[in-house]
Design an enzyme around this catalytic site. Structure first.
Site, PDB file in Angstrom:
ATOM      1  N   ARG A   1       0.822  -1.221   0.000  1.00 22.66           N
ATOM      2  CA  ARG A   1       0.000   0.000   0.000  1.00 22.66           C
ATOM      3  C   ARG A   1       0.851   1.263   0.000  1.00 22.66           C
ATOM      4  O   ARG A   1       0.387   2.324  -0.432  1.00 22.66           O
ATOM      5  CB  ARG A   1      -1.006  -0.029   1.142  1.00 22.66           C
ATOM      6  CG  ARG A   1      -2.111  -1.070   0.888  1.00 22.66           C
ATOM      7  CD  ARG A   1      -3.086  -1.124   2.021  1.00 22.66           C
ATOM      8  NE  ARG A   1      -2.428  -1.612   3.225  1.00 22.66           N
ATOM      9  CZ  ARG A   1      -2.745  -2.720   3.860  1.00 22.66           C
ATOM     10  NH1 ARG A   1      -3.719  -3.475   3.439  1.00 22.66           N
ATOM     11  NH2 ARG A   1      -2.088  -3.083   4.939  1.00 22.66           N
TER      12      ARG A   1
ATOM     13  N   GLU B   1       6.527 -10.366  14.687  1.00 21.54           N
ATOM     14  CA  GLU B   1       6.023 -11.013  15.903  1.00 21.54           C
ATOM     15  C   GLU B   1       6.059 -12.533  15.771  1.00 21.54           C
ATOM     16  O   GLU B   1       6.197 -13.259  16.732  1.00 21.54           O
ATOM     17  CB  GLU B   1       4.572 -10.598  16.194  1.00 21.54           C
ATOM     18  CG  GLU B   1       4.308  -9.121  16.273  1.00 21.54           C
ATOM     19  CD  GLU B   1       4.123  -8.471  14.910  1.00 21.54           C
ATOM     20  OE1 GLU B   1       3.140  -8.753  14.215  1.00 21.54           O
ATOM     21  OE2 GLU B   1       5.003  -7.674  14.530  1.00 21.54           O
TER      22      GLU B   1
END
Length: 179
Positions: A63, A100
């Site tokens: 994006r 993560e």
């Protein structure tokens, strides 16, 4: 600035439980589909580019490409895509970083950034800051200066700003919306 914030917020749709249960996804596609909102966003980001004296825009996949390319055109400066590893032909510089749940790697064409460039990084969302931090490292390794980081929205509760401030070394971090 309040009017633009209201306009942008009104065009961002919340999608519950996407991509997994418990996540509230911020969908910017309605904003992109609205020419007035997309133009306002592009103008605001181009103003940030001008204020930072950027000579190039780096857009982060994917994006960041959509937002960064029209900003570069509006600001009259170059656009450089930072891609996931293995997506660019030719000589590249790469930077690995931790997520993560694992790790990832981004790349840029080695010749696209040079000493003397002042680079503004643009992306849609600042979450934990991992990809943005890796892009800052990549820009510096290419010999360019980081002019700053600009995002449409910052998810403040994920702590990306605190992670990025040391890496930015005084360069501004501008978020149009804080969620």
């Amino acid at each position: 600035m309040t009017d633009i914030k209201e306009l942008l917020l009104s065009r961002i749709r919340d999608v519950a439980d996407y991509p997994e249960p418990g996540v509230m996804f911020k969908d910017i596609t309605p904003l992109l589909a609205d020419p007035a909102a997309f133009t306002a966003l592009t103008d605001a980001l181009a103003e940030i580019a001008a204020n930072t004296d950027a000579t190039k825009i780096v857009g982060l996949e994917a994006r960041g490409f959509i937002l960064g390319a029209p900003v570069a055109v509006r600001a009259g400066i170059g656009f450089i895509p930072v891609r996931k590893a293995g997506k660019l032909p030719g000589a590249t510089l790469s930077q690995a970083y931790d997520l993560e749940y694992g790790s990832a790697e981004i790349e840029v064409h080695a010749e696209d950034l040079t000493a003397g460039d002042r680079v503004l990084v643009i992306d849609d969302v600042l979450a934990t800051g991992g990809t943005a931090e890796a892009s800052i490292q990549l820009i510096r390794r290419a010999g360019a200066d980081v002019a700053g980081l600009a995002v449409l929205m910052e998810l403040g509760f994920l702590g990306g700003r605190a992670r990025l401030e040391p890496a930015l070394a005084g360069a501004p971090l501008e978020s149009l919306l804080l969620v």
